[in-house]
Design a protein around this motif. Structure first.
Motif, PDB file in Angstrom:
ATOM      1  N   ARG A 224       0.826  -1.208   0.000  1.00  0.00           N
ATOM      2  CA  ARG A 224       0.000   0.000   0.000  1.00  0.00           C
ATOM      3  C   ARG A 224       0.870   1.271   0.000  1.00  0.00           C
ATOM      4  O   ARG A 224       0.500   2.274  -0.611  1.00  0.00           O
ATOM      5  CB  ARG A 224      -0.927   0.013   1.213  1.00  0.00           C
ATOM      6  CG  ARG A 224      -2.078  -0.976   1.107  1.00  0.00           C
ATOM      7  CD  ARG A 224      -3.060  -0.791   2.245  1.00  0.00           C
ATOM      8  NE  ARG A 224      -4.101  -1.790   2.225  1.00  0.00           N
ATOM      9  CZ  ARG A 224      -5.196  -1.738   1.477  1.00  0.00           C
ATOM     10  NH1 ARG A 224      -5.365  -0.704   0.650  1.00  0.00           N
ATOM     11  NH2 ARG A 224      -6.101  -2.683   1.525  1.00  0.00           N
ATOM     12  N   GLU A 257      -4.697  -2.069  -6.349  1.00  0.00           N
ATOM     13  CA  GLU A 257      -5.212  -1.868  -5.001  1.00  0.00           C
ATOM     14  C   GLU A 257      -6.381  -2.811  -4.715  1.00  0.00           C
ATOM     15  O   GLU A 257      -6.525  -3.338  -3.601  1.00  0.00           O
ATOM     16  CB  GLU A 257      -5.656  -0.417  -4.826  1.00  0.00           C
ATOM     17  CG  GLU A 257      -6.014  -0.060  -3.397  1.00  0.00           C
ATOM     18  CD  GLU A 257      -6.221   1.436  -3.211  1.00  0.00           C
ATOM     19  OE1 GLU A 257      -6.213   1.873  -2.055  1.00  0.00           O
ATOM     20  OE2 GLU A 257      -6.379   2.144  -4.226  1.00  0.00           O
ATOM     21  N   ASP A 261      -6.673  -5.593  -1.742  1.00  0.00           N
ATOM     22  CA  ASP A 261      -7.843  -5.580  -0.872  1.00  0.00           C
ATOM     23  C   ASP A 261      -8.532  -6.940  -0.842  1.00  0.00           C
ATOM     24  O   ASP A 261      -8.873  -7.471   0.232  1.00  0.00           O
ATOM     25  CB  ASP A 261      -8.813  -4.499  -1.346  1.00  0.00           C
ATOM     26  CG  ASP A 261     -10.026  -4.392  -0.446  1.00  0.00           C
ATOM     27  OD1 ASP A 261      -9.868  -3.991   0.713  1.00  0.00           O
ATOM     28  OD2 ASP A 261     -11.131  -4.739  -0.915  1.00  0.00           O
TER      29      ASP A 261
END
Length: 437
Positions: A224, A257, A261
């Motif tokens: 991240r 991303e 996730d």
């Protein structure tokens, strides 16, 4: 454990009983038969002489002779008519031919007096009574001995029983997610080797899961951070990138991303003891409140909601339910041609949330694999629609955490998925706050 003891005891008792019956049968066939023949020979000699003597005297003298012989033999002797004997026709015929008949029911000997229709009855004879009662005595001893086997068997099995109970309790705790559960059997136990192997397996499992969690947390932190830096540098780029190139980079970063996730969510849902934040929802109202958010995922496509005919209450983790329906509806909107339908109803004591699209559907041969993680069905789904193959696996994990399931309906036009959740929460994990990225 009671079943193990019962099965072992019944096996030992059955084997013992079979051996005892075999020995008893051999004894009855040899010793008892020889004894009866010997006794019959003695009685036969006496009865032949006595009945012959009675046949030579008038019938008026029979009572005196019967009384005299009975007193000398210390037995009861009496005379009765042949036709009045309580015997089967075959026994009456045997008796009428002059043979000696042993009647076990009343422990007597009987023989017809030659030349008459009268029968001399001797008894009851104590020896015959003893033989008749001996059968019940032997049966009682067999039952008593069989029951007495339970005590030594219990003494022998008790240490094994206790060891198996400790192993079973440790296995149940481990299955509930208590990774520190150990059997810890003493070294003198007969199951010590098995217990040590179990404890070693549990330790390795605990280390493996702890390592996976550390890896997952590291991925969350290490991946991240570069994403944030890339977005910052794109925003500060001088001169700015062309809108088209910037949009493509943003799309790739969003996909990256999204991948992170999904992996984090799936990993945390499959931890041994994920926490659930249990609450009560009325599913019809809840779905109506989220309809606008789902519709925003599919611009230009029609999304229809059919609520339950009556209020449908459900207990569970609302945030996880939202994640599951987001995945199902988002998946349907990506693959539909024009329309997606959502229907809520109660089905056999479960809340059924059905999502149907009018897309190409799922091939029958691929339906069995569709809920496996990282499975993409290229034959029925176009790779350009995105996704990494974790959406349906996450839905299944959420359903299982609540004691439910998810299924692919078929065959039919398009794809139709039904999420089944118990109306009254039957969760498999502890309650608490669930943390999702």
């Amino acid at each position: 454990m009671r079943r193990l003891f019962t099965q072992f005891y019944l096996l030992v008792f059955a084997c013992f009983l079979a051996a005892a019956l075999l020995i008893g049968g051999v004894y009855q066939f040899t010793a008892e038969r020889a004894s009866n023949r010997y006794l019959e020979g003695l009685v036969q000699d006496f009865l032949d002489r006595f009945t012959q003597q009675m046949a030579d005297v008038p019938a008026s003298q029979w009572p005196g002779q019967v009384e005299d012989f009975g007193r000398r033999l210390h037995l009861t002797l009496r005379i009765g008519a042949l036709s009045e004997q309580p015997l089967a026709p075959a026994d009456l015929n045997f008796l009428s031919q002059g043979n000696i008949l042993i009647v076990e029911d009343d422990a007597t000997f009987r023989q017809r007096i030659p030349g008459t229709d009268q029968v001399l009855i001797i008894g009851p004879v104590p020896y015959l009574h003893f033989q008749h009662e001996l059968h019940w005595l032997v049966l009682g001893l067999l039952i008593l001995l069989g029951l007495s086997l339970a005590f030594p068997i219990l003494l022998w099995m008790r240490p094994h029983w206790r060891g198996l109970q400790r192993l079973e309790a440790a296995a149940k705790r481990l299955g509930r997610g208590e990774l520190d559960a150990r059997a810890a059997l003493p070294s003198k136990s007969s199951l010590a080797t098995l217990g040590a192997t179990f404890d070693q397996m549990a330790s390795q499992l605990q280390s493996l899961i702890a390592g996976r969690k550390q890896l997952t947390d590291a991925i969350a932190h290490e991946l991240r951070t570069p994403l944030v830096r890339l977005r910052y540098r794109l925003a500060m780029q001088e001169p700015p990138l062309a809108p088209k190139a910037l949009a493509e980079l943003e799309r790739d970063l969003n996909a990256f991303e999204y991948l992170i996730d999904e992996m984090l969510v799936y990993s945390r849902l499959n931890e041994p003891e994920p926490a659930l934040n249990i609450g009560t929802l009325e599913l019809g109202q809840w779905a109506a409140e989220h309809l606008a958010d789902w519709q925003a995922q599919g611009a230009g496509r029609t999304l229809e909601l059919t609520g339950p005919p009556a209020p449908l209450y459900w207990q569970g983790d609302g945030r996880l339910l939202e994640r599951a329906m987001d995945n199902l509806v988002g998946n349907a909107l990506r693959h539909c041609r024009q329309q997606v339908q959502i229907a809520l109803r109660e089905e056999d004591g479960q809340a059924a949330l059905k999502v149907t699209d009018d897309g190409p559907g799922v091939a029958a041969e691929a339906a069995a694999r569709i809920f496996e993680p990282f499975v993409r069905l290229d034959e029925s789904r176009n790779r350009r629609t995105g996704g990494i193959g974790l959406g349906l696996a996450i839905v299944r994990s959420i359903a299982h955490l609540h004691g439910g399931d998810v299924r692919l309906e078929g065959p039919g036009p398009g794809a139709s998925f039904t999420l089944l959740l118990p109306v009254h929460s039957v969760t498999k994990r502890h309650q608490g706050a669930t943390e999702l990225p």
